[in-house]
Write an enzyme that holds these catalytic residues in place. Sequence first.
Site, short mmCIF file in Angstrom:
data_model
loop_
_atom_site.label_atom_id
_atom_site.label_comp_id
_atom_site.label_asym_id
_atom_site.label_seq_id
_atom_site.Cartn_x
_atom_site.Cartn_y
_atom_site.Cartn_z
N TRP A 103 0.81 -1.23 0.00
CA TRP A 103 0.00 0.00 0.00
C TRP A 103 0.84 1.26 0.00
O TRP A 103 0.46 2.27 -0.61
CB TRP A 103 -1.01 -0.02 1.14
CG TRP A 103 -2.07 -1.05 0.92
CD1 TRP A 103 -2.31 -2.16 1.66
CD2 TRP A 103 -3.03 -1.09 -0.17
NE1 TRP A 103 -3.34 -2.90 1.12
CE2 TRP A 103 -3.81 -2.26 0.01
CE3 TRP A 103 -3.31 -0.27 -1.25
CZ2 TRP A 103 -4.84 -2.63 -0.87
CZ3 TRP A 103 -4.33 -0.62 -2.12
CH2 TRP A 103 -5.08 -1.78 -1.93
N ASP A 173 -1.67 6.63 6.49
CA ASP A 173 -2.74 5.76 6.00
C ASP A 173 -3.04 4.75 7.10
O ASP A 173 -2.26 3.84 7.34
CB ASP A 173 -2.29 5.06 4.71
CG ASP A 173 -3.32 4.07 4.18
OD1 ASP A 173 -4.37 3.89 4.82
OD2 ASP A 173 -3.06 3.48 3.10
N LYS A 197 -12.24 -1.65 6.00
CA LYS A 197 -11.40 -2.63 6.68
C LYS A 197 -11.87 -2.80 8.12
O LYS A 197 -12.22 -3.88 8.53
CB LYS A 197 -9.93 -2.19 6.66
CG LYS A 197 -9.39 -1.87 5.26
CD LYS A 197 -9.10 -3.11 4.44
CE LYS A 197 -8.96 -2.84 2.95
NZ LYS A 197 -7.81 -2.06 2.55
C1 PLP Z 1 -7.30 -1.47 1.36
C2 PLP Z 1 -6.27 -0.45 1.57
C3 PLP Z 1 -6.13 0.65 0.71
C4 PLP Z 1 -7.00 0.83 -0.52
O1 PLP Z 1 -8.31 1.07 -0.16
P1 PLP Z 1 -9.47 1.30 -1.23
O2 PLP Z 1 -10.57 1.81 -0.37
O3 PLP Z 1 -9.76 -0.02 -1.87
O4 PLP Z 1 -9.00 2.31 -2.20
C5 PLP Z 1 -5.16 1.58 1.01
N1 PLP Z 1 -4.36 1.45 2.07
C6 PLP Z 1 -4.46 0.41 2.92
C7 PLP Z 1 -3.55 0.34 4.10
C8 PLP Z 1 -5.42 -0.57 2.70
O5 PLP Z 1 -5.52 -1.60 3.55
#
Ligand code: PLP
Length: 363
Positions: A103, A173, A197
């Site tokens: 990511w 993030d 998530k």
């Molecule tokens: C799943 C995830 C993303 C991407 O998320 P989307 O909502 O599918 O764009 C980005 N960063 C992390 C850490 C993730 O787990």
Amino acid sequence: MNYGRTYNFSAGPAMMPEPVLEEIRDEMMNYRGSGMCVMEMSHRSKVFQQIVDEAEADLRALMNIPDNYKVLFMQGGATLQFAAIPWNLMKNGKAVYIETGAWSKKAIAEAKKYGEVIVAASSKDRNFSYIPDVSDLDIPEDADYVYICENETIHGLTYQQLPNTKGHILVSDQSSMFLSKPCNVADYGMIYAGVQKNVGPAGMSVIIIREDLIREDLDPKMPVYMRYDIQAANGSMYNTPNCWAIYCCGKVFHYLREIGGLEEMARRNEEKAKILYDFLDSSKMFRGTVEKKDRSLMNVPFVTESAELDAEVVKATKAAGYDNLKGHKSVGGLRASIYNAMPKEGVVALVEFLKKFEAEYNK
Ligand SMILES: *Cc1c(COP(=O)(O)O)cnc(C)c1O
């Protein structure tokens, strides 16, 4: 009540707390006497405005968000933020990124379209199995921010200590760890998370950003939707927001407050993760793939001695009612995502199953 639900170890979208799903069910046909479902409501209505206001208030209380931070609810997932962050925050056209897995790599690739990206530390050399030393990074004076992916969902690692940014702002993030434990918001310039998530349904990101970082002197070609100044000035409702996700996430924020807040959530998450890691550390068949000190509380990748046996285990777990344990295709092996809503019983049951599998295999 027994709904016949499976223990779902998906990395996302993932489990939601059962009491929240029940509440949503109960309000489905007629939300609190409004005569309609939240999905049918005008986002400009008073009743919906109250839903948004309560969601934000509960999140602010849960995380102790200081008054000088804005909370935004945006669509486009975390992926849209990979572009929105450099476009909004790069004043000098330069930022420092830490590369720790899939990511952060994606965020780096996107940021490179907008300016100079300096990868100041990376754990690529050992297949992203650890968090590099970030206590003394080489950060140019004029870098606009330092960026981390605080919990790498695919590789299963997490920061125990935030980087020393040497006075620069930190952007994090938190998609796969958002609300999993207490967080001192003031340590960050911006925190963001895709909610599918660890919070609610897919289709939304929460952005928590310090007010003074929100700029108006932006690239005029920038899509209006991506501008934090426009989003903030319009209470995340410049256009129609993801009303349903806001509603569901609001319920989860409220639920987390009721069970005792993020301290209690952290206690439960640590307890759950320990059960699984203790098993992996004692097993002869399975082993975790991440350095112990950097292990994630949320995503637990593990392997056997061979890809064939990995596949066999995945098949057996699925047949036994434990879903989505296959590792990400880029890494292989297995991965158990044990987010906030995964009950302790689910982890205990999985460990019992794996123990039995190992014992029978060795017979
Ligand atoms: C799943 C995830 C993303 C991407 O998320 P989307 O909502 O599918 O764009 C980005 N960063 C992390 C850490 C993730 O787990």
